[in-house]
Scaffold this active site. Sequence first.
Site, PDB file in Angstrom:
ATOM      1  N   ARG A 110       0.857  -1.197   0.000  1.00 37.36           N
ATOM      2  CA  ARG A 110       0.000   0.000   0.000  1.00 37.36           C
ATOM      3  C   ARG A 110       0.888   1.241   0.000  1.00 37.36           C
ATOM      4  NH1 ARG A 110      -4.342  -2.120   4.464  1.00 37.36           N
ATOM      5  NH2 ARG A 110      -5.563  -3.355   3.033  1.00 37.36           N
ATOM      6  N   GLN A 115       0.210   2.264  -6.389  1.00 36.36           N
ATOM      7  CA  GLN A 115      -1.237   2.459  -6.500  1.00 36.36           C
ATOM      8  C   GLN A 115      -1.822   2.038  -7.854  1.00 36.36           C
ATOM      9  OE1 GLN A 115      -1.791   6.388  -5.073  1.00 36.36           O
ATOM     10  NE2 GLN A 115      -3.325   5.766  -3.583  1.00 36.36           N
ATOM     11  N   ASP A 118      -2.510  -1.666  -8.075  1.00 37.75           N
ATOM     12  CA  ASP A 118      -3.110  -2.254  -6.881  1.00 37.75           C
ATOM     13  C   ASP A 118      -4.495  -2.854  -7.178  1.00 37.75           C
ATOM     14  OD1 ASP A 118      -4.120  -2.850  -4.418  1.00 37.75           O
ATOM     15  OD2 ASP A 118      -3.563  -0.952  -3.487  1.00 37.75           O
ATOM     16  N   SER A 121      -7.218  -2.547  -4.377  1.00 34.77           N
ATOM     17  CA  SER A 121      -7.912  -1.252  -4.317  1.00 34.77           C
ATOM     18  C   SER A 121      -8.915  -1.096  -5.450  1.00 34.77           C
ATOM     19  CB  SER A 121      -6.919  -0.094  -4.393  1.00 34.77           C
ATOM     20  OG  SER A 121      -6.201  -0.003  -3.219  1.00 34.77           O
ATOM     21  N   TYR A 214      -2.501   0.401   7.614  1.00 29.39           N
ATOM     22  CA  TYR A 214      -2.671  -1.005   7.973  1.00 29.39           C
ATOM     23  C   TYR A 214      -3.387  -1.144   9.323  1.00 29.39           C
ATOM     24  CZ  TYR A 214       0.369  -2.163   4.056  1.00 29.39           C
ATOM     25  OH  TYR A 214       0.892  -2.297   2.786  1.00 29.39           O
TER      26      TYR A 214
HETATM   27  P1  NAD Z   1      -8.820  -3.349   4.138  1.00 27.39           P
HETATM   28  O1  NAD Z   1      -9.630  -3.890   3.019  1.00 27.39           O
HETATM   29  O2  NAD Z   1      -7.678  -4.162   4.645  1.00 27.39           O
HETATM   30  O3  NAD Z   1      -9.814  -3.073   5.375  1.00 27.39           O
HETATM   31  C1  NAD Z   1     -10.966  -2.300   5.235  1.00 27.39           C
HETATM   32  C2  NAD Z   1     -11.097  -1.323   6.373  1.00 27.39           C
HETATM   33  O4  NAD Z   1     -11.498  -2.018   7.567  1.00 27.39           O
HETATM   34  C3  NAD Z   1      -9.820  -0.581   6.731  1.00 27.39           C
HETATM   35  O5  NAD Z   1     -10.046   0.805   6.588  1.00 27.39           O
HETATM   36  C4  NAD Z   1      -9.555  -0.981   8.169  1.00 27.39           C
HETATM   37  O6  NAD Z   1      -8.970   0.049   8.924  1.00 27.39           O
HETATM   38  C5  NAD Z   1     -10.961  -1.309   8.654  1.00 27.39           C
HETATM   39  N1  NAD Z   1     -11.036  -2.103   9.891  1.00 27.39           N
HETATM   40  C6  NAD Z   1     -10.250  -3.132  10.302  1.00 27.39           C
HETATM   41  N2  NAD Z   1     -10.682  -3.609  11.494  1.00 27.39           N
HETATM   42  C7  NAD Z   1     -11.765  -2.862  11.844  1.00 27.39           C
HETATM   43  C8  NAD Z   1     -12.661  -2.874  12.960  1.00 27.39           C
HETATM   44  N3  NAD Z   1     -12.510  -3.730  13.966  1.00 27.39           N
HETATM   45  N4  NAD Z   1     -13.655  -1.959  12.982  1.00 27.39           N
HETATM   46  C9  NAD Z   1     -13.816  -1.069  11.969  1.00 27.39           C
HETATM   47  N5  NAD Z   1     -13.018  -1.019  10.890  1.00 27.39           N
HETATM   48  C10 NAD Z   1     -12.006  -1.903  10.828  1.00 27.39           C
HETATM   49  O7  NAD Z   1      -8.281  -1.908   3.833  1.00 27.39           O
HETATM   50  P2  NAD Z   1      -8.198  -1.093   2.462  1.00 27.39           P
HETATM   51  O8  NAD Z   1      -9.539  -0.670   2.078  1.00 27.39           O
HETATM   52  O9  NAD Z   1      -7.403  -1.863   1.462  1.00 27.39           O
HETATM   53  O10 NAD Z   1      -7.307   0.185   2.837  1.00 27.39           O
HETATM   54  C11 NAD Z   1      -7.132   0.730   4.095  1.00 27.39           C
HETATM   55  C12 NAD Z   1      -6.399   2.055   3.917  1.00 27.39           C
HETATM   56  O11 NAD Z   1      -5.242   1.900   3.124  1.00 27.39           O
HETATM   57  C13 NAD Z   1      -7.242   3.133   3.247  1.00 27.39           C
HETATM   58  O12 NAD Z   1      -6.999   4.356   3.885  1.00 27.39           O
HETATM   59  C14 NAD Z   1      -6.695   3.197   1.851  1.00 27.39           C
HETATM   60  O13 NAD Z   1      -6.845   4.477   1.256  1.00 27.39           O
HETATM   61  C15 NAD Z   1      -5.241   2.872   2.092  1.00 27.39           C
HETATM   62  N6  NAD Z   1      -4.633   2.286   0.898  1.00 27.39           N
HETATM   63  C16 NAD Z   1      -3.600   2.933   0.340  1.00 27.39           C
HETATM   64  C17 NAD Z   1      -3.021   2.412  -0.802  1.00 27.39           C
HETATM   65  C18 NAD Z   1      -1.879   3.133  -1.453  1.00 27.39           C
HETATM   66  O14 NAD Z   1      -1.471   4.161  -0.977  1.00 27.39           O
HETATM   67  N7  NAD Z   1      -1.340   2.574  -2.519  1.00 27.39           N
HETATM   68  C19 NAD Z   1      -3.489   1.218  -1.348  1.00 27.39           C
HETATM   69  C20 NAD Z   1      -4.553   0.549  -0.723  1.00 27.39           C
HETATM   70  C21 NAD Z   1      -5.119   1.101   0.410  1.00 27.39           C
END
Ligand code: NAD
Length: 357
Positions: A110, A115, A118, A121, A214
């Site tokens: 991430r 990005q 990815d 995403s 994370y």
């Molecule tokens: P994910 O699919 O792993 O998880 C989904 C969401 O569930 C996350 O936001 C996590 O914080 C949340 N979560 C975990 N346990 C929880 C709980 N007990 N209660 C409530 N929420 C809970 O995550 P994702 O969607 O892939 O991405 C998370 C973050 O990473 C986002 O901010 C996203 O923008 C960022 N991200 C950045 C990049 C990048 O910069 N290349 C790529 C992918 C994701």
Amino acid sequence: MKIFVASEESDNRIAVVPEVAKKLIALGYECVVEERAGANAGFADYEYENVGAKIISRDNDLKLFDVVFSVNFPTLTFKDGTIIITSKIIDLSLCKKQKLTVFSLNKIPRTTRAQYMDVLSSQASLAGYKAMIEASHEIGRAIPLMMTTAGTIPAAKVLIIGAGVAGLQAIATAKRLGGVVSAFDVRASAKEQVESLGAKFIEVKSEEKIDGVYAKEMGEEYKKAQEKKLREILPSQDIVITTAQIPGKRAPVIIKKDMVETMKSGAVIVDLSVSTGGNCEATVPGQTVEQNGVKILGFNNILDLIANDASRLYAKNVFNFFELLMSQMEIQPDISKINDDIIKSTLIAHNGNIYNT
Ligand code: NAD
């Protein structure tokens, strides 16, 4: 170099769409697509042929290919050393036995640089959108506030649990449909993102906070506070979409069975975390079940319902990754020695050795 695009056994998506096949051919690669591989995603064989790709049946010799693009790991026989770029379900014994070079794009870090490759995403974004659309079909009531001569319909209340990529897209979709949306997440940075979409961020009173992208499993104190808050909110909600995941671990169970009992009859829960165990205790993978009048949707692969766009985005991610891989291999032909964080984190198998799992 010959590229093969396999048809998927149990997925409507395809790893290369005609637009991307055209780009590969323009770069000098030969692109061969298995017949009807794109049909479930709305791409006909002739569309591939029109851009210069060749269509073949599976009976052909698959040992002619150097690279295979797929969504799920193809359990077919390729020649030793074939490069497979896929996303999930890796048969490690086959990788070793066939000395395959396998990359899993589910392992993309991430980071900002990664990005545009990815797949998690790009696919999560469509899953979040589709979850809200499916919920709106199941709910049996309108989402926006409607004033009619026969009376006023209040806007539906939508709760999103987990405001990552899927959750934020579900929020944006629910807002566009006119719902009253609230959301929560364990990561502190999610608050600003939720609010920027016009939704309410629900604060869980706890000392425990997570910075960065994370998530991790929360402590008992947080879990109790989260459950208490949720028990207050759930009875008023019409739609709940859960997307909470913890990288590399089982998804947290956030809605217990007895919490479903407190919800309104006719309410809908869409559990998007089925593949990692589910966020709702009452979810049944691959089924829609009803508990106390509440419908719980447990899609095994919601992307099957939006396979055309999911394939387009996936194919662009794969193409971007392939371009990076090829440019790195020009500098360092031994893949196991490539010193690039994206290549290193996605390499699963090479030359009979297993790297990341
Ligand atoms: P994910 O699919 O792993 O998880 C989904 C969401 O569930 C996350 O936001 C996590 O914080 C949340 N979560 C975990 N346990 C929880 C709980 N007990 N209660 C409530 N929420 C809970 O995550 P994702 O969607 O892939 O991405 C998370 C973050 O990473 C986002 O901010 C996203 O923008 C960022 N991200 C950045 C990049 C990048 O910069 N290349 C790529 C992918 C994701």
